[in-house]
Design a protein around this motif. Structure first.
Motif, short mmCIF file in Angstrom:
data_model
loop_
_atom_site.label_atom_id
_atom_site.label_comp_id
_atom_site.label_asym_id
_atom_site.label_seq_id
_atom_site.Cartn_x
_atom_site.Cartn_y
_atom_site.Cartn_z
N ALA A 87 21.13 3.77 17.80
CA ALA A 87 20.42 4.08 19.04
C ALA A 87 18.95 3.64 18.96
CB ALA A 87 20.51 5.57 19.35
N ALA A 88 18.33 3.82 17.80
CA ALA A 88 16.93 3.40 17.63
C ALA A 88 16.81 1.89 17.74
CB ALA A 88 16.40 3.87 16.28
N ALA A 89 17.74 1.15 17.15
CA ALA A 89 17.72 -0.31 17.24
C ALA A 89 17.89 -0.76 18.69
CB ALA A 89 18.80 -0.91 16.35
N ARG A 90 18.79 -0.11 19.42
CA ARG A 90 18.99 -0.45 20.83
C ARG A 90 17.70 -0.23 21.62
NH1 ARG A 90 23.09 -1.44 24.17
NH2 ARG A 90 24.66 -0.95 22.63
N ARG A 91 17.00 0.89 21.38
CA ARG A 91 15.74 1.17 22.07
C ARG A 91 14.68 0.11 21.75
NH1 ARG A 91 16.99 6.31 20.62
NH2 ARG A 91 15.50 6.30 18.91
N VAL A 92 14.61 -0.30 20.48
CA VAL A 92 13.65 -1.34 20.10
C VAL A 92 13.93 -2.62 20.88
CG1 VAL A 92 12.97 -2.89 18.22
CG2 VAL A 92 13.10 -0.43 17.82
N PHE A 93 15.20 -3.00 20.95
CA PHE A 93 15.56 -4.21 21.69
C PHE A 93 15.23 -4.07 23.16
CE2 PHE A 93 19.12 -5.59 18.53
CZ PHE A 93 18.17 -6.08 17.66
N GLU A 94 15.60 -2.95 23.77
CA GLU A 94 15.32 -2.73 25.19
C GLU A 94 13.83 -2.73 25.48
OE1 GLU A 94 17.38 0.93 25.86
OE2 GLU A 94 19.31 -0.06 26.19
N ASN A 95 13.06 -1.99 24.67
CA ASN A 95 11.62 -1.88 24.90
C ASN A 95 10.89 -3.19 24.63
OD1 ASN A 95 11.97 0.81 25.53
ND2 ASN A 95 11.37 1.55 23.50
#
Length: 104
Positions: A87-95
Motif C-alpha cells: 500500500a505504501a508503494a502504491r501511494r508513492v507511485f500515485e503521489n
C-alpha cells in the motif's frame, strides 16, 4: 527479494525525474532495498520519458531545452515488496504522478 509473500508493483512515469523521485521515496522513506527497485523504458525504445525534465529541461538562463534526450516513451518503475509495504508503494507511485499502476 526471496520472500514468497513478495509482490511486484509497477507504474509508468512521464519523465525520468519523476521515476527517480519515486525511487527515492521508496528507499529513503519506506526502507525498501534499492536492489529490489528496477527502472527501465516502459516500451521497447530507449527513453528518458515523454518530455524534458531534469538536465534536459531549459535552464534558468535559457529558454532552450536540450535536443538530444531520448523522449520515445514513458519510464517504468517496478519494485518487489512485502504485502505490508504494498500500500505504501502504491501511494508513492500515485503521489509521484505514476499511472498504469499494477501489482502481481
Amino acid at each position: 527479494m526471496s520472500d514468497d509473500s513478495a509482490k511486484t508493483i509497477k507504474a509508468t512515469f512521464p519523465t525520468r525525474e519523476a521515476a527517480d523521485l519515486a525511487v527515492e521515496h521508496l528507499t529513503q522513506e519506506h526502507g525498501i532495498d534499492r536492489a529490489d527497485v528496477f527502472i527501465g523504458a516502459a516500451g521497447g525504445a530507449n527513453t528518458s520519458g515523454t518530455r524534458p525534465s531534469g538536465g534536459d529541461a531549459p535552464s534558468t538562463r535559457s529558454d532552450h531545452s536540450r535536443g538530444d534526450a531520448q523522449l520515445d516513451g514513458e519510464v517504468e518503475v517496478s519494485v518487489d515488496v512485502t504485502d505490508q509495504k504494498l500500500a505504501a508503494a502504491r501511494r508513492v507511485f500515485e503521489n509521484g504522478g505514476g499511472h498504469n499502476i499494477s501489482a502481481a
